[in-house]
Design an enzyme around this catalytic site. Structure first.
Site, mmCIF file in Angstrom:
data_model
loop_
_atom_site.group_PDB
_atom_site.id
_atom_site.type_symbol
_atom_site.label_atom_id
_atom_site.label_comp_id
_atom_site.label_asym_id
_atom_site.label_seq_id
_atom_site.Cartn_x
_atom_site.Cartn_y
_atom_site.Cartn_z
ATOM 1 N N ASP A 1 0.845 -1.109 -0.074
ATOM 2 C CA ASP A 1 0.063 0.086 0.038
ATOM 3 C C ASP A 1 0.752 1.433 0.006
ATOM 4 O OD1 ASP A 1 -2.690 1.548 0.580
ATOM 5 O OD2 ASP A 1 -1.441 2.137 2.363
ATOM 6 N N GLU B 1 1.310 -0.072 -4.788
ATOM 7 C CA GLU B 1 0.512 1.081 -4.989
ATOM 8 C C GLU B 1 1.422 2.350 -4.903
ATOM 9 O OE1 GLU B 1 -3.314 3.416 -3.478
ATOM 10 O OE2 GLU B 1 -1.828 2.605 -2.040
ATOM 11 N N HIS C 1 -11.645 -0.741 -3.545
ATOM 12 C CA HIS C 1 -12.001 -0.163 -2.395
ATOM 13 C C HIS C 1 -11.950 1.180 -2.070
ATOM 14 C CE1 HIS C 1 -7.681 -0.447 -1.364
ATOM 15 N NE2 HIS C 1 -7.914 0.400 -0.564
ATOM 16 N N GLN D 1 -11.653 3.566 -4.811
ATOM 17 C CA GLN D 1 -12.469 4.385 -5.833
ATOM 18 C C GLN D 1 -14.092 4.290 -5.536
ATOM 19 O OE1 GLN D 1 -10.541 6.126 -7.056
ATOM 20 N NE2 GLN D 1 -8.453 5.237 -7.046
ATOM 21 N N ILE D 2 -14.354 3.261 -4.801
ATOM 22 C CA ILE D 2 -15.819 3.201 -4.265
ATOM 23 C C ILE D 2 -15.757 3.778 -2.870
ATOM 24 C CG2 ILE D 2 -17.717 2.022 -3.731
ATOM 25 C CD1 ILE D 2 -16.701 -0.404 -5.832
#
Length: 604
Positions: free
Chosen positions: A259, A292, A380, A382-383
């Site tokens: 992450d 990421e 997760h 982007q929502i």
């Protein structure tokens, strides 16, 4: 770098034999450390060089313990392999060899076969709940599940990015053995399992490291979550490298997603981490490492990492599908169709250009294979980072989303979907936590303040509509309602239609793309019209994959498809029309030109 810490001083409680455990804590700012084992006397750890405290003593698996610092502060083990219940309480000695693996011969899957399904363990009912969904995913064509972070966090519900004990699987999800059973079961049905890990910060509640190891952090460097972790220190590097190896070796995860590595201040750490994994994991195992990385550092993908989550892909497609240009979407508001062409032809959209803040972002990426990029329409973030957690099925025309889904699942990039995407779930995925008192208030108000830059929430009164992250109903509303697939209603049929589309597209991918993906490279992409792009890739066997995509409401002209196999057409008679040079609105045509025809055309 200084040499690695003596191997015998690995962080945490290491079971030496059935009756003995070695406790090791790096506490350079402590004067005295003891271990309080439940049901027994306090035992002092012996001070060693470089700030270590170590003790080998009679203690078996299952024993509960905490450390006492300077005869005052009781803390869990920062490298706890399991917690009894929560982050402030007792840690548990774990036998990493207690579980009997049923599929010990599993060696993973090659990266080019990856079709990734991201899920939240808690929302699906814990480790046992996820197991119940595995066959459903296999039937669709998914080849890997990716678990959002499971490191022990405060409370019983959380996205996982507030974890404070990176070695301990979240106790409310199940035991270490239940996690291993999930992974073992997944391997038995052919699914790889990826874990999302957070090495850039600790959560705001339950991290005691600053009390006895203040140099675990560096006050001169800040992240959005506070002082940066000091990866210059050998003990700190080993804390996270050993954590990576634990997940891959003890739990047999098939890969990790790291992450927000742009918040890791020491760039040499990532290189060393990948080198250690490739050195310590046998080459006969397929182990995937994903990043990421907001900085779009293409060179990282040539240093032992398989791929990067391509946020540029999502952001570009989101603007084209929804027309939203608030906040970070502003960077994709200008010429989004050209950005889509660059995405398909070169990987990253931003390769050194300035963002809305005036900072340059990214490195050239056209030389990388398309499988270096993980593409998604939703995840997760982007929502869940939408104020109300809406999904794309609620934000854009369904025909446009179907065409974009064809691009997602049939491009040579690695596709990722979020739980529920495959059947058009309408439940939101909201931001949820389980904090209390002042921290709960701060998180609630901070969450609402994040949306001040969005036009819909510029009015403070409107921000009151944003769900409270700490409310139980916020979590419950975020659980996908799989029973909707069984409804004998128009809505139920719509869900089944989405599921059928995903199955069809993934079968096409398995049959026609996967065998040709190794060695694939982009040949370029061109803008056909507003919201319409044509892209081509040379596949590993010499054939050419072509995707003509029109996300707009108007038909556009294209070069006719003359000699080729149409793999998918998302609009009735699209292939017939394409032969006459027309691409319908909201249409994707995916076609494959055989290597024989390519060679013939090259000769001509």
């Amino acid at each position: 770098m200084p040499s690695r810490t003596d191997e015998k001083w690995r962080h945490g409680a290491v079971l030496l034999d059935p009756e003995h455990t070695r406790f090791a804590l790096w506490a350079p700012d402590a004067y005295h450390v003891s271990v309080e084992i439940e049901g027994g006397p306090s035992r002092a750890l012996l001070p060693q060089e470089d700030g270590w405290f170590v003790l080998e003593t009679r203690c078996s698996a299952g024993s509960r313990y905490r450390y006492k610092i300077d005869e005052d502060l009781l803390v869990p083990d920062p490298a706890s392999r399991a917690q009894v219940s929560e982050v402030h309480g007792a840690s548990v000695v774990v036998d990493p060899h207690a579980y009997s693996w049923q599929h010990a011969g599993w060696s993973g899957r090659p990266w080019h076969e990856a079709v990734i399904y991201e899920l939240h363990v808690g929302a699906l009912g814990g480790f046992a709940g996820v197991e119940q969904r595995l066959q459903h995913l296999v039937d669709i064509g998914v080849t890997a599940i990716e678990l959002m972070p499971i490191a022990q966090f405060p409370g019983n519900r959380n996205w996982g990015y507030d974890g404070v004990l990176p070695y301990a699987p979240q106790s409310s999800y199940g035991t270490p053995e239940q996690l291993k059973h999930l992974i073992d079961t997944a391997h038995g049905v052919g699914l790889a399992v990826i874990l999302d890990v957070v090495y850039n910060h600790f959560g705001p509640d339950g991290n005691y490291l600053g009390r006895y190891a203040k140099h675990f952090f560096r006050s001169d460097k800040k992240t959005p979550w506070g002082d940066a972790i000091d990866f210059r220190r050998r003990e700190v590097r080993d804390f996270f490298i050993d954590n990576t190896l634990m997940w891959l070796q003890d739990y047999r995860f098939d890969g990790l997603r790291f992450d927000a590595v742009h918040a890791i201040e020491d760039p040499t750490f990532l290189k060393e981490l990948a080198e250690r994994v490739r050195q310590d994991i046998p080459p006969t195992r397929h182990v995937w490492l994903m990043l990421e990385n907001e900085f779009n550092q293409a060179h990282r993908l040539e240093q032992g990492y398989d791929a990067q989550w391509n946020d540029d892909g999502h952001n570009t497609l989101h603007v084209l599908l929804t027309g939203e240009t608030d906040a970070y979407y502003t960077d994709f508001a200008q010429q989004p169709t050209h950005k889509l062409a660059r995405l398909q032809g070169e990987g990253f959209v931003y390769q050194g250009e300035p963002t809305r803040h005036g900072h340059t972002r990214g490195e050239p990426s056209a030389h990388l294979p398309p499988t270096s990029f993980v593409l998604f329409l939703q995840n997760h973030d982007q929502i869940g980072n939408r104020a109300l957690g809406e999904r794309l099925v609620q934000l854009c025309a369904p025909q446009a989303l179907q065409a974009a889904t064809a691009l997602l699942l049939l491009s040579p990039m690695i596709p990722l979907m979020f739980m529920g995407d495959e059947w058009g779930a309408s439940e939101p995925f909201l931001f949820f936590t389980d904090f209390h008192d002042e921290l709960a208030d701060a998180v609630r108000e901070g969450r609402r303040g994040e949306f001040a830059d969005f036009a819909a929430f510029a009015d403070p009164a409107q921000r009151e509509r944003i769900p409270d992250p700490n409310a139980l109903q916020t979590f419950e509303a975020s659980r996908p309602a799989f029973d909707a697939l069984l409804l004998e209603t128009d809505k139920g049929q719509d869900h089944r239609n989405w599921l059928a589309l995903y199955k069809t597209l993934l079968q096409v991918r398995q049959d026609h793309l996967v065998p040709r993906l190794k060695g694939a490279r982009a040949l370029g992409a061109e803008v056909l019209a507003d919201k319409a792009v044509s892209a081509r890739w040379k596949m590993g066997d010499g054939s050419v994959l072509r995707i003509d995509l029109n996300l707009g409401a108007h038909a556009v002209e294209i070069d006719p498809h003359r000699v080729q196999q149409v793999l998918h057409e998302s609009h009735p008679k699209s292939a017939e029309l394409s032969q006459r040079g027309t691409l319908n609105p909201y249409t994707a045509i995916v076609s494959l030109i055989s290597s024989d025809v390519v060679e013939e055309q090259d000769e001509q």
